[in-house]
Design an enzyme around this catalytic site. Structure first.
Site, PDB file in Angstrom:
ATOM      1  N   GLU A  18       0.811  -1.214   0.000  1.00  0.00           N
ATOM      2  CA  GLU A  18       0.000   0.000   0.000  1.00  0.00           C
ATOM      3  C   GLU A  18       0.843   1.262   0.000  1.00  0.00           C
ATOM      4  OE1 GLU A  18      -4.023  -1.707   1.982  1.00  0.00           O
ATOM      5  OE2 GLU A  18      -2.604  -0.788   3.351  1.00  0.00           O
ATOM      6  N   LEU A  44      10.970   5.254  18.129  1.00  0.00           N
ATOM      7  CA  LEU A  44      11.477   4.871  19.452  1.00  0.00           C
ATOM      8  C   LEU A  44      10.348   4.274  20.299  1.00  0.00           C
ATOM      9  CD1 LEU A  44      14.157   4.977  21.096  1.00  0.00           C
ATOM     10  CD2 LEU A  44      13.215   6.992  22.223  1.00  0.00           C
ATOM     11  N   HIS A  45       9.343   5.052  20.550  1.00  0.00           N
ATOM     12  CA  HIS A  45       8.100   4.620  21.216  1.00  0.00           C
ATOM     13  C   HIS A  45       8.257   4.205  22.672  1.00  0.00           C
ATOM     14  CE1 HIS A  45       6.646   5.063  17.260  1.00  0.00           C
ATOM     15  NE2 HIS A  45       6.836   3.840  16.826  1.00  0.00           N
ATOM     16  N   CYS A  59       5.860  -7.288   6.985  1.00  0.00           N
ATOM     17  CA  CYS A  59       6.979  -6.803   7.795  1.00  0.00           C
ATOM     18  C   CYS A  59       7.311  -7.856   8.836  1.00  0.00           C
ATOM     19  CB  CYS A  59       6.597  -5.491   8.494  1.00  0.00           C
ATOM     20  SG  CYS A  59       7.975  -4.721   9.390  1.00  0.00           S
ATOM     21  N   CYS A  83       1.382  -2.369  15.649  1.00  0.00           N
ATOM     22  CA  CYS A  83       1.314  -2.045  14.218  1.00  0.00           C
ATOM     23  C   CYS A  83       0.497  -3.084  13.452  1.00  0.00           C
ATOM     24  CB  CYS A  83       2.724  -1.973  13.644  1.00  0.00           C
ATOM     25  SG  CYS A  83       2.763  -1.621  11.884  1.00  0.00           S
ATOM     26  N   CYS A 142      -0.867   5.571   9.905  1.00  0.00           N
ATOM     27  CA  CYS A 142       0.338   4.821  10.246  1.00  0.00           C
ATOM     28  C   CYS A 142      -0.030   3.509  10.921  1.00  0.00           C
ATOM     29  CB  CYS A 142       1.194   5.602  11.230  1.00  0.00           C
ATOM     30  SG  CYS A 142       1.732   7.153  10.604  1.00  0.00           S
ATOM     31  N   ASN A 182      -3.345   5.004  16.288  1.00  0.00           N
ATOM     32  CA  ASN A 182      -4.538   4.636  15.519  1.00  0.00           C
ATOM     33  C   ASN A 182      -4.977   3.238  15.890  1.00  0.00           C
ATOM     34  OD1 ASN A 182      -4.567   6.902  13.633  1.00  0.00           O
ATOM     35  ND2 ASN A 182      -2.592   6.049  13.037  1.00  0.00           N
ATOM     36  N   CYS A 200       6.231  -5.397  15.709  1.00  0.00           N
ATOM     37  CA  CYS A 200       5.835  -4.361  16.665  1.00  0.00           C
ATOM     38  C   CYS A 200       4.377  -4.627  17.073  1.00  0.00           C
ATOM     39  CB  CYS A 200       5.960  -2.965  16.038  1.00  0.00           C
ATOM     40  SG  CYS A 200       7.660  -2.568  15.552  1.00  0.00           S
ATOM     41  N   GLY A 249       6.535  -2.330   5.887  1.00  0.00           N
ATOM     42  CA  GLY A 249       7.892  -2.860   5.854  1.00  0.00           C
ATOM     43  C   GLY A 249       8.908  -2.046   6.623  1.00  0.00           C
ATOM     44  N   GLU A 250      10.069  -2.645   6.826  1.00  0.00           N
ATOM     45  CA  GLU A 250      11.188  -1.991   7.511  1.00  0.00           C
ATOM     46  C   GLU A 250      12.247  -1.653   6.454  1.00  0.00           C
ATOM     47  OE1 GLU A 250      12.266  -0.604  10.420  1.00  0.00           O
ATOM     48  OE2 GLU A 250      14.037  -0.327   9.170  1.00  0.00           O
ATOM     49  N   SER A 285      12.064   6.115   7.674  1.00  0.00           N
ATOM     50  CA  SER A 285      11.726   5.799   9.062  1.00  0.00           C
ATOM     51  C   SER A 285      12.093   4.360   9.380  1.00  0.00           C
ATOM     52  CB  SER A 285      10.228   6.018   9.272  1.00  0.00           C
ATOM     53  OG  SER A 285       9.852   5.635  10.576  1.00  0.00           O
ATOM     54  N   CYS A 334       3.577   8.399   0.851  1.00  0.00           N
ATOM     55  CA  CYS A 334       4.094   7.420   1.810  1.00  0.00           C
ATOM     56  C   CYS A 334       4.213   6.102   1.060  1.00  0.00           C
ATOM     57  CB  CYS A 334       3.108   7.311   2.972  1.00  0.00           C
ATOM     58  SG  CYS A 334       3.489   5.999   4.146  1.00  0.00           S
TER      59      CYS A 334
HETATM   60  N1  SAH Z   1       9.196   0.118   9.826  1.00  0.00           N
HETATM   61  C1  SAH Z   1       9.407   1.533   9.829  1.00  0.00           C
HETATM   62  C2  SAH Z   1       8.461   2.312   8.924  1.00  0.00           C
HETATM   63  C3  SAH Z   1       6.995   1.950   8.923  1.00  0.00           C
HETATM   64  S1  SAH Z   1       5.991   2.413  10.293  1.00  0.00           S
HETATM   65  C4  SAH Z   1       9.377   2.056  11.234  1.00  0.00           C
HETATM   66  O1  SAH Z   1       9.121   1.284  12.148  1.00  0.00           O
HETATM   67  O2  SAH Z   1       9.647   3.223  11.444  1.00  0.00           O
HETATM   68  C5  SAH Z   1       5.756   4.149  10.214  1.00  0.00           C
HETATM   69  C6  SAH Z   1       5.433   4.746  11.592  1.00  0.00           C
HETATM   70  O3  SAH Z   1       4.095   4.430  12.005  1.00  0.00           O
HETATM   71  C7  SAH Z   1       6.341   4.209  12.674  1.00  0.00           C
HETATM   72  O4  SAH Z   1       6.772   5.216  13.531  1.00  0.00           O
HETATM   73  C8  SAH Z   1       5.406   3.252  13.389  1.00  0.00           C
HETATM   74  O5  SAH Z   1       5.875   2.952  14.642  1.00  0.00           O
HETATM   75  C9  SAH Z   1       4.112   4.004  13.359  1.00  0.00           C
HETATM   76  N2  SAH Z   1       2.935   3.198  13.691  1.00  0.00           N
HETATM   77  C10 SAH Z   1       2.811   1.860  13.624  1.00  0.00           C
HETATM   78  N3  SAH Z   1       1.593   1.462  14.070  1.00  0.00           N
HETATM   79  C11 SAH Z   1       0.927   2.583  14.399  1.00  0.00           C
HETATM   80  C12 SAH Z   1      -0.390   2.831  14.887  1.00  0.00           C
HETATM   81  N4  SAH Z   1      -1.265   1.850  15.109  1.00  0.00           N
HETATM   82  N5  SAH Z   1      -0.733   4.116  15.121  1.00  0.00           N
HETATM   83  C13 SAH Z   1       0.134   5.128  14.862  1.00  0.00           C
HETATM   84  N6  SAH Z   1       1.373   4.960  14.395  1.00  0.00           N
HETATM   85  C14 SAH Z   1       1.778   3.693  14.161  1.00  0.00           C
END
Ligand code: SAH
Length: 347
Positions: free
Chosen positions: A92, A219-220, A112, A119, A337, A294, A116, A163-164, A195, A105
């Site tokens: 997507e 980072l989160h 992936c 995600c 995201c 989200n 996480c 994806g990463e 990212s 984007c």
């Molecule tokens: N794999 C890469 C890029 C894809 S994710 C990475 O981890 O950075 C893009 C961003 O969306 C990342 O910061 C990810 O942590 C965030 N993200 C993932 N799930 C999300 C969600 N449910 N709500 C908001 N942001 C989210």
């Protein structure tokens, strides 16, 4: 002999191939211009190329393109595209219009493997890396639509789709080389953001390769115990080493690092978490993007309430840190995201 994807060739590789056909270098330049300036995706359209060479090209090459399977427009103007790949997989991309820019984007992998917990893409698991042609072609398809429907070309790219990116290093770097090449799209590196969930080995490689685009790190969580719980990649890429890699990255590139911090209710949104986050950012210049979570079916987290968010952000701002809050776009079409889970993925 197996046909090769012509979209994955650099200019030098194309010259080499045409040289093997006994063609002069200017022919390679012409073909390159057809693909990357005039943006055709078939050999028949290359009208100043002889019939003979066009046939030779189509015997040896094909276009590994992406095709729009399903566009969906959100009420806030962002538009999500499901891209069908040649092998039936789906990834997507999202087009996000704003007053002063048009951001695309794009995805770098089918699914992936980072797992996480918050995600949606993680629930798909990892299928395969995208080729450089599949990565760049998402840009070309969306750019055409942006021009036709919004009257505006894409001005910014974020590698934040499925994806990463740092687990598909060479194709991602080749796609950036293509999109920043003045002979093709010529986007300024400052308009591209990659990212990553924090793949230390390849952050160091970015530094050594003098990466000129923007780097964002998801980072989160600022401490290992919590981060390993919500991002399993932290178990092998822990925070102290990530910090060392980012300090090295800054030293080598001079670049400021964007820290992405998703606020999960009751998980990582306390003032102590904010204090630890501030501590983490001391070694290099940063911009912090606090991201609203989200919700989606694949996880049970909740977004932090407004007051908690304001207090978290207020704490960081008092320390004179640069903080932006990213309220999510495209929620009604699951384009936000972490929601790019391609429900229509073919089995
Ligand atoms: N794999 C890469 C890029 C894809 S994710 C990475 O981890 O950075 C893009 C961003 O969306 C990342 O910061 C990810 O942590 C965030 N993200 C993932 N799930 C999300 C969600 N449910 N709500 C908001 N942001 C989210």
């Amino acid at each position: 002999m197996q046909k090769k994807d012509i979209l994955s060739l650099s200019f030098d590789e194309l010259c080499k191939s045409l040289d093997e056909f006994g063609e002069k270098k200017f022919r390679a330049t012409q073909v390159y211009q057809w693909i990357w300036q005039k943006r055709v995706r078939s050999f028949e359209e290359m009208s100043n190329i002889s019939q003979g060479l066009r046939e030779k090209l189509s015997e040896n090459f094909f276009f590994q393109t992406v095709k729009i399977a399903k566009p969906q427009r959100s009420s806030d103007g962002s538009c999500k595209f499901a891209f069908a790949l040649n092998d039936g997989n789906v990834v997507e991309g999202v087009l996000i219009p704003a007053k002063d820019r048009m951001t695309a984007c794009i995805s770098t992998q089918v699914g992936c493997g980072m797992q996480c917990t918050f995600c949606a893409t993680a629930s798909l698991g990892f299928t395969r890396n995208l080729t450089v042609g599949e990565i760049t072609d998402q840009f070309f398809v969306m750019d055409k639509i942006a021009r036709e429907q919004e009257g505006k070309a894409i001005s910014n790219i974020v590698y934040m789709g499925m994806g990463e990116p740092l687990m598909n290093y060479s194709a991602v770097m080749d796609s950036i080389a293509c999109l920043t090449n003045p002979q093709t799209v010529g986007l300024a590196p400052s308009r591209i953001t990659l990212s990553t969930s924090g793949i230390i080995k390849n952050i160091i490689k970015l530094a050594d390769d003098k990466f000129a685009c923007n780097l964002a790190v998801s980072l989160h969580a600022p401490k290992d115990m919590l981060r390993s719980q919500i991002m399993p990649i932290n178990k092998t890429n822990p925070i102290a080493k990530l910090s060392d890699a980012l300090a090295y990255y800054h030293e080598k590139t001079g670049g400021r690092i964007t820290i992405e911090y998703l606020l999960l209710k009751g998980v990582n949104d306390s003032i102590q978490n904010a204090r630890d986050l501030a501590e983490f950012t001391k070694r290099f210049p940063v911009k912090i993007n606090v991201i609203e979570y989200n919700p989606h079916d694949a996880s049970s987290y909740k977004k932090s309430d407004r007051q908690t968010l304001d207090e978290f952000v207020g704490f960081l701002k008092k320390l004179n840190l640069i903080v932006n809050v990213r309220y999510s776009k495209g929620k009604d079409i699951a384009a936000a995201c972490g929601q790019l889970a391609a429900k229509n993925k073919k089995k």
